[in-house]
Design a protein around this motif. Structure first.
Motif, PDB file in Angstrom:
ATOM      1  N   ASN A   1       0.861  -1.183   0.000  1.00 43.63           N
ATOM      2  CA  ASN A   1       0.000   0.000   0.000  1.00 43.63           C
ATOM      3  C   ASN A   1       0.891   1.225   0.000  1.00 43.63           C
ATOM      4  N   VAL A   2       0.464   2.229  -0.753  1.00 43.04           N
ATOM      5  CA  VAL A   2       1.243   3.460  -0.845  1.00 43.04           C
ATOM      6  C   VAL A   2       0.584   4.464   0.098  1.00 43.04           C
TER       7      VAL A   2
ATOM      8  N   LYS B   1       5.231   5.851   2.525  1.00 41.35           N
ATOM      9  CA  LYS B   1       5.643   4.581   3.128  1.00 41.35           C
ATOM     10  C   LYS B   1       4.634   3.495   2.835  1.00 41.35           C
ATOM     11  N   CYS B   2       5.069   2.271   3.074  1.00 39.68           N
ATOM     12  CA  CYS B   2       4.187   1.123   2.922  1.00 39.68           C
ATOM     13  C   CYS B   2       3.866   0.634   4.327  1.00 39.68           C
ATOM     14  N   ASP B   3       2.575   0.575   4.640  1.00 40.88           N
ATOM     15  CA  ASP B   3       2.201   0.152   5.997  1.00 40.88           C
ATOM     16  C   ASP B   3       2.374  -1.356   6.193  1.00 40.88           C
ATOM     17  N   ILE B   4       2.468  -2.082   5.097  1.00 38.15           N
ATOM     18  CA  ILE B   4       2.616  -3.541   5.202  1.00 38.15           C
ATOM     19  C   ILE B   4       4.079  -3.911   5.443  1.00 38.15           C
ATOM     20  N   HIS B   5       4.969  -3.180   4.774  1.00 38.31           N
ATOM     21  CA  HIS B   5       6.411  -3.458   4.879  1.00 38.31           C
ATOM     22  C   HIS B   5       7.064  -2.222   5.489  1.00 38.31           C
ATOM     23  N   ASN B   6       7.336  -2.288   6.785  1.00 40.69           N
ATOM     24  CA  ASN B   6       7.701  -1.058   7.508  1.00 40.69           C
ATOM     25  C   ASN B   6       9.106  -0.530   7.196  1.00 40.69           C
ATOM     26  N   TRP B   7       9.809  -1.218   6.290  1.00 43.69           N
ATOM     27  CA  TRP B   7      11.135  -0.715   5.868  1.00 43.69           C
ATOM     28  C   TRP B   7      11.041   0.113   4.584  1.00 43.69           C
ATOM     29  N   MET B   8       9.860   0.141   3.960  1.00 49.82           N
ATOM     30  CA  MET B   8       9.730   0.821   2.663  1.00 49.82           C
ATOM     31  C   MET B   8       9.413   2.304   2.855  1.00 49.82           C
TER      32      MET B   8
END
Ligand code: CU
Length: 241
Positions: A126-127, A161-168
């Motif tokens: 998700n963006v 950020k991406c809420d699914i991948h917290n490093w993105m």
């Protein structure tokens, strides 16, 4: 009739004079000292991302310093002094989600210019666009494909950020004019066709206080370098992002 013709000739001359007096700003951003080490990104939150990077470790990109001390991912822009209208380009800027990573990490875009949000991964991202001046957006992208987005106000910088991948994480500088650039892996940047005049040029880096300098642009090329150093680093975070 005659007056209007003279006026046209005068305006044409003025336009040519203005367009003839522009310069290119070239430069390099240097980092002095020892940059904090990058952290390995642990993708354990999503086995699909781990699978894509099987056998390799992706690292954070906070301080990408080249062999000649050039610092990548600095957003360089004219902060004050630009006047006039600059219609946004029709070509979109592409923000790709590829290998559970944003490409590019830092980018500039004009107000009203199309932004293509691309998912190149066969998995859900998700963006999450988190601005202060523009509208917040949270866009789910479960499939490979593109979605359009547009910013309607200038803003430096917007966190994505991406809420699914917290490093993105990605960072967007939204500008009312085309006079901006992002530094390359060797720290170099170039801003072309700047109308002659006095400006404030700013250098933004995610982890350091922004630097602002006065510059005078005349016809032809000019060089403007800037140095960041260790003491400018804001509170260090331990978590990999
Ligand atoms: Cu994601």
């Amino acid at each position: 009739m005659r007056f209007s013709m003279m006026k046209s000739v005068f305006l044409l001359g003025l336009a040519l004079a203005v367009s003839a007096h522009s310069g290119d700003i070239k430069g390099k951003v240097i980092f002095e000292g020892t940059p904090p080490p990058e952290q390995p990104i642990r993708m354990t939150g999503d086995p699909k991302c781990e699978m894509i990077h099987k056998g390799e470790t992706l690292m954070t990109t906070n301080f990408v310093v080249g062999p000649d001390k050039g610092l990548q991912w600095v957003f360089v822009y004219l902060k004050e002094g630009v006047s006039g209208e600059f219609p946004p380009p029709k070509e979109p800027v592409v923000l790709d989600q590829v290998g559970c990573h944003y490409v590019p990490h830092v980018f500039g875009i004009q107000v009203g210019q199309p932004l293509t949000l691309r998912n190149s991964d066969p998995l859900l991202h998700n963006v999450h666009i988190i601005p202060k001046e523009n509208k917040e957006a949270n866009i789910g992208m479960p499939l490979v494909g593109d979605l359009p987005h547009v910013f309607d106000k200038p803003e430096v910088m917007i966190t994505i950020k991406c809420d699914i991948h917290n490093w993105m994480y990605a960072f967007a500088g939204v500008m009312p004019h085309p006079f901006f650039a992002t530094t390359a892996p060797d720290g170099a940047f170039e801003i072309k066709n700047v109308p002659a005049g006095d400006y404030k040029i700013a250098f933004w880096h995610r982890r350091m206080a922004e630097q602002v300098l006065d510059i005078q642009v005349a016809e032809g090329p000019m060089e403007q370098n800037v140095t960041f150093n260790e003491s400018m680093i804001k509170g260090r975070k331990k978590k990999a992002e």
